[in-house]
Design an enzyme around this catalytic site. Sequence first.
Site, PDB file in Angstrom:
ATOM      1  N   LYS A  31       0.857  -1.192   0.000  1.00 55.73           N
ATOM      2  CA  LYS A  31       0.000   0.000   0.000  1.00 55.73           C
ATOM      3  C   LYS A  31       0.883   1.229   0.000  1.00 55.73           C
ATOM      4  CE  LYS A  31      -2.304   1.613   3.773  1.00 55.73           C
ATOM      5  NZ  LYS A  31      -2.002   3.053   3.807  1.00 55.73           N
ATOM      6  N   ASP A  58      -3.455   4.383  -1.617  1.00 53.67           N
ATOM      7  CA  ASP A  58      -4.361   4.802  -0.540  1.00 53.67           C
ATOM      8  C   ASP A  58      -4.315   6.322  -0.384  1.00 53.67           C
ATOM      9  OD1 ASP A  58      -5.819   4.939   1.859  1.00 53.67           O
ATOM     10  OD2 ASP A  58      -4.138   4.270   3.096  1.00 53.67           O
ATOM     11  N   LYS A  60      -7.320   8.172  -0.422  1.00 53.01           N
ATOM     12  CA  LYS A  60      -8.588   8.543   0.247  1.00 53.01           C
ATOM     13  C   LYS A  60      -9.173   9.848  -0.289  1.00 53.01           C
ATOM     14  CE  LYS A  60      -7.279   6.451   4.724  1.00 53.01           C
ATOM     15  NZ  LYS A  60      -5.813   6.300   4.658  1.00 53.01           N
ATOM     16  N   ASP A  63     -13.815  14.939  -2.461  1.00 57.68           N
ATOM     17  CA  ASP A  63     -13.932  16.273  -3.042  1.00 57.68           C
ATOM     18  C   ASP A  63     -15.231  16.301  -3.852  1.00 57.68           C
ATOM     19  OD1 ASP A  63     -13.323  18.855  -4.097  1.00 57.68           O
ATOM     20  OD2 ASP A  63     -11.187  18.412  -4.010  1.00 57.68           O
ATOM     21  N   ILE A  64     -15.449  17.356  -4.626  1.00 59.44           N
ATOM     22  CA  ILE A  64     -16.680  17.404  -5.422  1.00 59.44           C
ATOM     23  C   ILE A  64     -16.589  16.332  -6.520  1.00 59.44           C
ATOM     24  CG2 ILE A  64     -17.157  19.836  -4.910  1.00 59.44           C
ATOM     25  CD1 ILE A  64     -16.069  20.516  -7.720  1.00 59.44           C
ATOM     26  N   ASN A  66     -16.942  16.059  -9.754  1.00 55.95           N
ATOM     27  CA  ASN A  66     -16.173  16.270 -10.987  1.00 55.95           C
ATOM     28  C   ASN A  66     -14.666  16.169 -10.744  1.00 55.95           C
ATOM     29  OD1 ASN A  66     -15.989  17.029 -13.820  1.00 55.95           O
ATOM     30  ND2 ASN A  66     -15.131  18.952 -13.044  1.00 55.95           N
ATOM     31  N   THR A 118     -10.070   3.684  11.241  1.00 57.83           N
ATOM     32  CA  THR A 118      -9.932   2.782  12.401  1.00 57.83           C
ATOM     33  C   THR A 118      -9.323   3.495  13.603  1.00 57.83           C
ATOM     34  OG1 THR A 118      -8.009   1.958  11.218  1.00 57.83           O
ATOM     35  CG2 THR A 118      -9.918   0.535  11.275  1.00 57.83           C
ATOM     36  N   ARG A 210       2.885  -0.820  10.826  1.00 58.58           N
ATOM     37  CA  ARG A 210       3.978  -0.864  11.786  1.00 58.58           C
ATOM     38  C   ARG A 210       4.310  -2.239  12.332  1.00 58.58           C
ATOM     39  NH1 ARG A 210       1.313   4.242  14.643  1.00 58.58           N
ATOM     40  NH2 ARG A 210      -0.433   3.216  13.610  1.00 58.58           N
TER      41      ARG A 210
END
Length: 231
Positions: A31, A58, A60, A63-64, A66, A118, A210
């Site tokens: 990742k 990753d 994430k 936003d809008i 478009n 999480t 970790r």
Amino acid sequence: MKDVIIALDFPSRGEVMDFLGCFGDRKPYVKIGMELFYAEGPEIIKDIKATGSKIFLDLKLHDIPNTVKRSMSVLSSLGVDMCNLHAAGGSEMMRAAIEGLSSGNGKRPLLLAVTMLTSTSEERMKNELLIDRGMEETVLSYAKNARNSGLDGVVCSPLEAAAVKRECGSGFLTVTPGIRFADGEKGDQVRVTTPERAAKLGSDFIVVGRAVTGAADPSAAYNRCIKEFIG
Ligand code: C5P
């Protein structure tokens, strides 16, 4: 299909390449998160793909619609295997994201929605986000929105994986961070469990940071994850 994904939460290419060197011929699913992507840019994707590892990017997005659609179209062209957005962005944003990802000619990456981080406790959800429904009800509602918007699965706590499967169907993927060995440190994570228990709860992929990257012997820690999670 089940797999262990190592979170490459490192600040630079050099550290990542040294770390991946610990695994010899094994090519773990990895990742790439914000830290590494912002430090090194899209080139790091090409470099890691060239080693043969699969990549979960990753970032994430939230936003809008478009902007998310256009950004997803760019991410799709990088050839990553999995990427994600925040379900809190809503169903219109999620549908736009699928459109953006599907705009290329090749196979689109899997798209997952982050339900609730999480590291977020139910108390913080109530006091700071002003969501007064329970954690599970909120996570399941976000998961259903994601499934109805055409996404492939969610990122959630392993503790919620079984309920997500019940609600959204067994084919709807659960990718679960918040993994710790029984004898490990929790750090800033709140809703955590072990690889073995995550498997029992129905996770398709566990994301481990970790517990592997900070181990004295990362390859042995990764093997322990595989053994506990897949058998
Ligand atoms: O080190 P640790 O195992 O806690 O790392 C977990 C990784 O999973 C981090 O890269 C974190 O950003 C990511 N993640 C998470 N919770 C989510 C989504 C992603 O911890 N809901």
